[in-house]
Every structure is written in structure tokens, then in C-alpha cells.
Design a protein around this motif. Sequence first.
Motif, PDB file in Angstrom:
ATOM      1  N   GLU A   1       0.836  -1.206   0.000  1.00  0.00           N
ATOM      2  CA  GLU A   1       0.000   0.000   0.000  1.00  0.00           C
ATOM      3  C   GLU A   1       0.870   1.254   0.000  1.00  0.00           C
ATOM      4  O   GLU A   1       0.561   2.231  -0.694  1.00  0.00           O
ATOM      5  N   THR A   2       1.963   1.219   0.757  1.00  0.00           N
ATOM      6  CA  THR A   2       2.881   2.364   0.803  1.00  0.00           C
ATOM      7  C   THR A   2       3.524   2.596  -0.555  1.00  0.00           C
ATOM      8  O   THR A   2       3.632   3.738  -1.015  1.00  0.00           O
TER       9      THR A   2
ATOM     10  N   GLU B   1       2.298   1.675  -3.488  1.00  0.00           N
ATOM     11  CA  GLU B   1       1.260   2.152  -4.405  1.00  0.00           C
ATOM     12  C   GLU B   1       0.935   3.619  -4.156  1.00  0.00           C
ATOM     13  O   GLU B   1       0.755   4.399  -5.100  1.00  0.00           O
TER      14      GLU B   1
END
Length: 145
Positions: free
Chosen positions: A131-132, A134
Motif C-alpha cells: 500500500e505504501t 502504491e
Amino acid sequence: MANPDNGTTGPELLERAMEGFEFYEQGDYASARSIFEELCARDPREAYYRTALGAICLAEDELDLALDNFNQALTLNAKDAAALVNRGEVRLRLGDIVDAAQDFARAVDLDPENKDPLTLRARLLVAAALETIEAAQRSAHAEWK
């Protein structure tokens, strides 16, 4: 089985490791460190001692020393899931997100049936790392516009 270097038996080393782990669990990192440093010197081929020493360093925010110990542990045993997950956490905290995600993914691959509690932690951490990555990619893309 005796350690040919100093005559110490496997059970004696295991007993010391259990003492060290108890100190670690109690938060007595100085005592735990002392024991695991001793064990690393007595049997430098045992990956678990390096993993434990790395965990102590991680708990004390000594990230570079923790990384060094986890790297040594993984040199001795490339399938040490605890060393992989913990090294991934160190890398994540140091901002090395891609390598952290790779460590977490390797740990997950070692436990496809999800039996090890560390695997759940690795799955959560790899998801957070991805997530980081992305979010950083989206941010970089938005800046290009």
C-alpha cells in the motif's frame, strides 16, 4: 552432542537459549543480549542465536545492528521465517519498502498453509508495504501531471 570447540552440550546451549528468551519476554534486554552474544560465540553456526540477538536489537531500536544479525541468521538458514519477518520490519522502518516487501513475501511463501503466527504478521506487513509503494507511485504520478 558436544560442541567440539568448547565441550558444551546441545542441551546446555538450549537451556541457555531458553533463559535468554525468558529475559527477552520479560523485557530484560540487557540480560537476554548477554546470553545470546555468549551463545553466538559458542556456536556461531546456529542461526537462531543470531535471530534472537537481532530481535533484541530491534526491540531496542538498534536497527543497523538488528539488520546485521538478521542477515547473518539468513546466511546460516535462508528459511528462517522469524529472521525474514523481522528483517522485513527493520527494512520497513529504514524506508527500504521494496526489500521489506520481498522479505515478507518470502516468509509467506515458506508457510503456504498459514500455520505459523509469524506468517499472519508477514501477510499484514507485506500488505502495508505494498500500500505504501502504491501510494508513493500515485503521488509521483500526480506530480508529473
